[in-house]
Design an enzyme around this catalytic site. Structure first.
Site, PDB file in Angstrom:
ATOM      1  N   LYS A 120       0.887  -1.235  -0.101  1.00 57.93           N
ATOM      2  CA  LYS A 120      -0.164  -0.013   0.092  1.00 57.93           C
ATOM      3  C   LYS A 120       0.785   1.413  -0.169  1.00 57.93           C
ATOM      4  O   LYS A 120       1.690   1.246   0.677  1.00 57.93           O
ATOM      5  CB  LYS A 120      -0.875  -0.008   1.179  1.00 57.93           C
ATOM      6  CG  LYS A 120      -1.805   1.142   1.222  1.00 57.93           C
ATOM      7  CD  LYS A 120      -3.010   1.048   0.738  1.00 57.93           C
ATOM      8  CE  LYS A 120      -3.991   2.285   0.423  1.00 57.93           C
ATOM      9  NZ  LYS A 120      -3.480   2.853  -0.877  1.00 57.93           N
ATOM     10  N   GLN A 169       7.306   3.910   3.669  1.00 56.46           N
ATOM     11  CA  GLN A 169       5.690   3.555   3.932  1.00 56.46           C
ATOM     12  C   GLN A 169       5.634   2.441   4.574  1.00 56.46           C
ATOM     13  O   GLN A 169       4.513   2.086   5.177  1.00 56.46           O
ATOM     14  CB  GLN A 169       5.500   3.547   2.140  1.00 56.46           C
ATOM     15  CG  GLN A 169       3.966   3.442   2.137  1.00 56.46           C
ATOM     16  CD  GLN A 169       3.158   4.726   2.320  1.00 56.46           C
ATOM     17  OE1 GLN A 169       3.621   5.788   1.541  1.00 56.46           O
ATOM     18  NE2 GLN A 169       1.885   4.894   3.169  1.00 56.46           N
ATOM     19  N   LYS A 193       5.532   3.434   8.399  1.00 60.82           N
ATOM     20  CA  LYS A 193       4.437   4.324   8.431  1.00 60.82           C
ATOM     21  C   LYS A 193       3.184   3.424   8.614  1.00 60.82           C
ATOM     22  O   LYS A 193       2.296   3.674   9.417  1.00 60.82           O
ATOM     23  CB  LYS A 193       4.337   5.356   7.452  1.00 60.82           C
ATOM     24  CG  LYS A 193       3.129   6.274   7.378  1.00 60.82           C
ATOM     25  CD  LYS A 193       3.086   6.967   6.111  1.00 60.82           C
ATOM     26  CE  LYS A 193       4.525   7.526   5.649  1.00 60.82           C
ATOM     27  NZ  LYS A 193       4.238   8.645   4.654  1.00 60.82           N
ATOM     28  N   LYS A 234       5.348   1.837  -3.215  1.00 56.00           N
ATOM     29  CA  LYS A 234       5.342   3.260  -3.729  1.00 56.00           C
ATOM     30  C   LYS A 234       5.563   3.129  -5.040  1.00 56.00           C
ATOM     31  O   LYS A 234       6.130   2.244  -5.800  1.00 56.00           O
ATOM     32  CB  LYS A 234       6.402   4.301  -3.138  1.00 56.00           C
ATOM     33  CG  LYS A 234       6.038   5.674  -3.382  1.00 56.00           C
ATOM     34  CD  LYS A 234       5.221   6.005  -2.219  1.00 56.00           C
ATOM     35  CE  LYS A 234       4.844   7.486  -2.220  1.00 56.00           C
ATOM     36  NZ  LYS A 234       4.104   8.210  -1.214  1.00 56.00           N
ATOM     37  N   GLY A 281      -2.715   8.314  -3.953  1.00 59.18           N
ATOM     38  CA  GLY A 281      -2.167   9.573  -4.630  1.00 59.18           C
ATOM     39  C   GLY A 281      -0.749  10.002  -3.959  1.00 59.18           C
ATOM     40  O   GLY A 281      -0.601   9.529  -2.938  1.00 59.18           O
ATOM     41  N   ASP A 282       0.137  10.904  -4.538  1.00 54.33           N
ATOM     42  CA  ASP A 282       0.881  11.638  -3.803  1.00 54.33           C
ATOM     43  C   ASP A 282       1.171  12.812  -4.911  1.00 54.33           C
ATOM     44  O   ASP A 282       0.155  13.358  -5.379  1.00 54.33           O
ATOM     45  CB  ASP A 282       2.071  10.491  -3.790  1.00 54.33           C
ATOM     46  CG  ASP A 282       3.316  11.150  -2.904  1.00 54.33           C
ATOM     47  OD1 ASP A 282       3.179  11.116  -1.689  1.00 54.33           O
ATOM     48  OD2 ASP A 282       4.370  11.820  -3.361  1.00 54.33           O
ATOM     49  N   THR A 298      -4.273  13.503   5.598  1.00 55.77           N
ATOM     50  CA  THR A 298      -2.760  13.461   5.756  1.00 55.77           C
ATOM     51  C   THR A 298      -2.937  14.804   6.533  1.00 55.77           C
ATOM     52  O   THR A 298      -2.050  14.882   7.615  1.00 55.77           O
ATOM     53  CB  THR A 298      -1.988  13.545   4.501  1.00 55.77           C
ATOM     54  OG1 THR A 298      -2.410  12.421   3.784  1.00 55.77           O
ATOM     55  CG2 THR A 298      -0.702  13.559   4.886  1.00 55.77           C
ATOM     56  N   ASN A 310      -2.214  19.001  -1.703  1.00 50.65           N
ATOM     57  CA  ASN A 310      -3.228  18.431  -0.683  1.00 50.65           C
ATOM     58  C   ASN A 310      -2.941  18.371   0.592  1.00 50.65           C
ATOM     59  O   ASN A 310      -3.993  18.655   1.473  1.00 50.65           O
ATOM     60  CB  ASN A 310      -3.245  16.856  -1.508  1.00 50.65           C
ATOM     61  CG  ASN A 310      -4.379  15.965  -0.401  1.00 50.65           C
ATOM     62  OD1 ASN A 310      -3.798  15.267   0.262  1.00 50.65           O
ATOM     63  ND2 ASN A 310      -5.490  16.243  -0.768  1.00 50.65           N
ATOM     64  N   SER A 365      -7.163   5.813   3.917  1.00 49.20           N
ATOM     65  CA  SER A 365      -6.811   4.767   2.931  1.00 49.20           C
ATOM     66  C   SER A 365      -7.249   3.383   3.095  1.00 49.20           C
ATOM     67  O   SER A 365      -8.037   2.701   2.823  1.00 49.20           O
ATOM     68  CB  SER A 365      -5.661   4.879   2.035  1.00 49.20           C
ATOM     69  OG  SER A 365      -5.248   5.770   1.235  1.00 49.20           O
TER      70      SER A 365
HETATM   71  P1  NDP Z   1       0.750  17.976  -4.031  1.00 53.22           P
HETATM   72  O1  NDP Z   1       0.937  17.597  -5.432  1.00 53.22           O
HETATM   73  O2  NDP Z   1      -0.821  18.036  -3.875  1.00 53.22           O
HETATM   74  O3  NDP Z   1       1.190  19.389  -3.455  1.00 53.22           O
HETATM   75  C1  NDP Z   1       2.814  19.629  -3.591  1.00 53.22           C
HETATM   76  C2  NDP Z   1       3.109  20.894  -3.105  1.00 53.22           C
HETATM   77  O4  NDP Z   1       4.454  21.185  -2.763  1.00 53.22           O
HETATM   78  C3  NDP Z   1       2.655  21.917  -4.195  1.00 53.22           C
HETATM   79  O5  NDP Z   1       1.991  23.041  -3.687  1.00 53.22           O
HETATM   80  C4  NDP Z   1       3.989  22.397  -4.842  1.00 53.22           C
HETATM   81  O6  NDP Z   1       4.159  23.556  -5.452  1.00 53.22           O
HETATM   82  C5  NDP Z   1       4.931  22.240  -3.578  1.00 53.22           C
HETATM   83  N1  NDP Z   1       6.275  22.090  -3.579  1.00 53.22           N
HETATM   84  C6  NDP Z   1       6.936  21.345  -4.632  1.00 53.22           C
HETATM   85  N2  NDP Z   1       8.321  21.381  -4.334  1.00 53.22           N
HETATM   86  C7  NDP Z   1       8.371  22.316  -3.570  1.00 53.22           C
HETATM   87  C8  NDP Z   1       9.656  23.010  -3.097  1.00 53.22           C
HETATM   88  N3  NDP Z   1      10.899  22.639  -3.227  1.00 53.22           N
HETATM   89  N4  NDP Z   1       9.487  23.914  -2.099  1.00 53.22           N
HETATM   90  C9  NDP Z   1       8.111  24.518  -1.588  1.00 53.22           C
HETATM   91  N5  NDP Z   1       7.006  23.989  -2.138  1.00 53.22           N
HETATM   92  C10 NDP Z   1       7.065  23.083  -2.960  1.00 53.22           C
HETATM   93  O7  NDP Z   1       1.388  17.142  -3.124  1.00 53.22           O
HETATM   94  P2  NDP Z   1       0.559  16.166  -1.766  1.00 53.22           P
HETATM   95  O8  NDP Z   1       0.439  17.605  -1.008  1.00 53.22           O
HETATM   96  O9  NDP Z   1       0.056  15.170  -2.016  1.00 53.22           O
HETATM   97  O10 NDP Z   1       2.343  15.912  -1.264  1.00 53.22           O
HETATM   98  C11 NDP Z   1       3.041  16.780  -0.448  1.00 53.22           C
HETATM   99  C12 NDP Z   1       3.979  15.802   0.385  1.00 53.22           C
HETATM  100  O11 NDP Z   1       3.324  14.995   1.354  1.00 53.22           O
HETATM  101  C13 NDP Z   1       4.827  14.848  -0.414  1.00 53.22           C
HETATM  102  O12 NDP Z   1       6.325  14.639   0.105  1.00 53.22           O
HETATM  103  C14 NDP Z   1       4.333  13.513  -0.143  1.00 53.22           C
HETATM  104  O13 NDP Z   1       4.963  12.325  -0.500  1.00 53.22           O
HETATM  105  C15 NDP Z   1       3.649  13.720   1.541  1.00 53.22           C
HETATM  106  N6  NDP Z   1       2.596  12.751   1.620  1.00 53.22           N
HETATM  107  C16 NDP Z   1       1.297  13.024   0.855  1.00 53.22           C
HETATM  108  C17 NDP Z   1       0.303  12.208   1.250  1.00 53.22           C
HETATM  109  C18 NDP Z   1      -1.188  12.331   0.738  1.00 53.22           C
HETATM  110  O14 NDP Z   1      -1.977  11.754   1.177  1.00 53.22           O
HETATM  111  N7  NDP Z   1      -1.282  13.189  -0.514  1.00 53.22           N
HETATM  112  C19 NDP Z   1       0.363  11.087   2.299  1.00 53.22           C
HETATM  113  C20 NDP Z   1       1.725  11.227   3.236  1.00 53.22           C
HETATM  114  C21 NDP Z   1       2.589  12.107   2.775  1.00 53.22           C
HETATM  115  P3  NDP Z   1       3.600  23.769  -7.069  1.00 53.22           P
HETATM  116  O15 NDP Z   1       2.034  23.959  -6.931  1.00 53.22           O
HETATM  117  O16 NDP Z   1       4.268  24.693  -7.612  1.00 53.22           O
HETATM  118  O17 NDP Z   1       3.945  22.111  -7.724  1.00 53.22           O
END
Ligand code: NDP
Length: 445
Positions: free
Chosen positions: A90, A111, A114, A126, A165-166, A209, A240, A377
């Site tokens: 997962k 993961q 976690k 992943k 998603g991620d 999250t 997200n 999830s």
């Molecule tokens: P999204 O694609 O929804 O959002 C990522 C965000 O981070 C965007 O706003 C992006 O900007 C921004 N970003 C990317 N690179 C940088 C940087 N170097 N500095 C600042 N901002 C940056 O991804 P998620 O929110 O889903 O995921 C974010 C993190 O959380 C990841 O590490 C992911 O692995 C982790 N995560 C996510 C989960 C989930 O349920 N979605 C679960 C657990 C962990 P821009 O809009 O410009 O692209």
């Protein structure tokens, strides 16, 4: 460091020298597992760490698709099925140009621990691709997703591997992936989580999250006689995780004064207007700079890393790996930081973590703090399996319970190892203990 763990790490450094992210995550975990190895010499005889540091399977494949101009494009797809010791694989799918096998392996390894911490029976995996959805039309994204699933469907299923998603994979991409899976297999089943509510998704998955991050922060602060209420907070990212972390932070009475995207950050001393930010980032897929144009009194600054110069008591990095280094951590400490919880996976460098811990800042690592997404999830999989649909509050209550439970587990594990308050250590030990027990029971596989 424990001698056995050190030997395994040396072996990894030789074999995976070019996999920087994977080595960084592996090193951090192996450093923590010393006390467990000391008290379980049988693990060494069973080659447990050597096996744990090698994914069960890593699949790489070609993803050809045709863009709007009629040109053939080729990306590379991955699925790392890391460990099925405690349940079906997962873990999310990431579409981002910097996706490599090393990034996939580091995320899959994190993961595994976690998912174990959630208390649910889920193994770890992943996947993703170096495809960049930014600037692509809906038609191009659909074409890519269909081609990606044309290979992935052979490797996934509700009882074998359930992606989610991620970064770069949200509701739109999950919808296209699910549609293609259904067409190829003829089966409507819970093969993906994060689905839309009209076709088997769970309430709260979108928020999980970010909300979970705040629930864990709350538990951690309470254990140290503090409360999030009234705290000044900075949240990086505006995807997200970040958007719903900021929403829950505001509901808990924190003042969220700065957020970012990959290009820059905004500061709004009146508190970030989340309805506006969601409109810009979710509905319009725009840049955060637009926020400063629309909200009087707010300011935009070029360069995402600058956000850590904004003084705050609570920091929630929710963007990406290694976004916060030792210099940024030092600035945060000087600005009065009390607590930091990781919404993203490995957003802090090891040096940054060490610096916060040395200054007595409460620190919650991502594998515990961002486990809310995979927890819900897991609840989505339960609902799919029983053909039930739970109410928002029912799922949210379960999420809060799970996050508080995770905090108690990592708190206890840290104390048992003689390092109370070291939650990085606690999360690794508590997460690994269950996986290790299952691996020992199942023999050399
Ligand atoms: P999204 O694609 O929804 O959002 C990522 C965000 O981070 C965007 O706003 C992006 O900007 C921004 N970003 C990317 N690179 C940088 C940087 N170097 N500095 C600042 N901002 C940056 O991804 P998620 O929110 O889903 O995921 C974010 C993190 O959380 C990841 O590490 C992911 O692995 C982790 N995560 C996510 C989960 C989930 O349920 N979605 C679960 C657990 C962990 P821009 O809009 O410009 O692209």
């Amino acid at each position: 460091m424990n001698e056995y763990a050190q030997r395994v790490l040396d072996g990894l450094r030789a074999r995976c020298a070019h996999e920087g992210e994977f080595l960084q995550a592996a090193e951090e975990i192996l450093h923590s597992l010393g006390p467990l190895m000391d008290s379980h010499p049988e693990y060494e005889h069973a080659g447990l760490l050597e096996r744990f540091m090698e994914p069960e399977r890593a699949i790489a494949f070609r993803v050809p698709w045709v863009d709007d101009a009629g040109r053939v494009q080729v990306n590379r797809g991955y699925r790392v099925q890391y460990s099925s010791a405690i349940g079906p694989y997962k873990g999310g799918l990431r579409f981002h140009p910097n996706v490599t096998l090393s990034v996939m392996k580091f995320l899959a390894l994190e993961q595994v621990l976690k998912n174990s911490l959630t208390g649910l029976n889920m193994g770890g995996g992943k996947g993703g691709s170096d495809f960049d959805p930014k600037g692509k039309s809906d038609g191009e994204v659909m074409s890519f997703c269909q081609s990606f699933m044309a290979e992935l469907y052979r490797h996934v299923g509700p009882d074998t591997d359930v992606p989610a998603g991620d970064i770069g994979v949200g509701a739109r991409e999950i919808g296209y992936l699910f549609g293609q899976y259904k067409r190829l297999t003829g089966r409507f089943e819970g093969v993906l989580t994060g689905k839309g509510l009209s076709y088997g998704g769970s309430l709260v998955r979108k928020q999980a999250t970010g909300y979970g991050l705040c629930y864990l922060l709350e538990a951690m602060m309470q254990a140290h006689g503090m409360s999030p209420r009234g705290m000044r907070a900075v949240v990086s990212g505006s995807g997200n995780v970040a958007l719903y972390a900021a929403e829950k932070a505001q509901q808990m009475g924190m003042a969220v004064v700065a957020m970012s995207d990959s290009q820059g950050y905004v500061v709004d001393e009146a508190g970030i207007n989340l309805a506006m930010l969601r409109q810009i980032k979710e509905a319009e897929r725009g840049r955060i700079s637009e926020y400063a144009r629309r909200v009087p009194g707010s300011h935009y600054h070029e360069g995402a890393a600058g956000i850590w110069a904004v003084a705050c008591q609570v920091a929630l990095p929710c963007a990406t790996q290694n976004e916060l280094d030792a210099r940024a951590a030092q600035r945060l400490v000087s600005g009065g930081l009390l607590a930091l919880a990781e919404g993203a996976n490995m957003p802090l460098t090891q040096e940054a973590v060490g610096l916060l811990q040395a200054h007595g800042v409460l620190y919650a690592p991502g594998k515990a703090a961002n486990a809310g997404g995979v927890s819900v999830s897991g609840l989505e999989m339960s609902q799919n399996a029983t053909h039930l649909c739970w109410a928002f509050d029912q799922v949210d209550d379960r999420l809060r319970d799970i996050m508080h439970c995770i905090f108690r587990a990592i708190d206890r594990a840290a104390a048992d190892c003689g390092q109370p308050g070291n939650y990085a250590l606690g999360a690794n030990v508590a997460g690994f203990a269950k996986v290790a027990e299952a691996m020992m029971a199942q023999g050399v596989v």
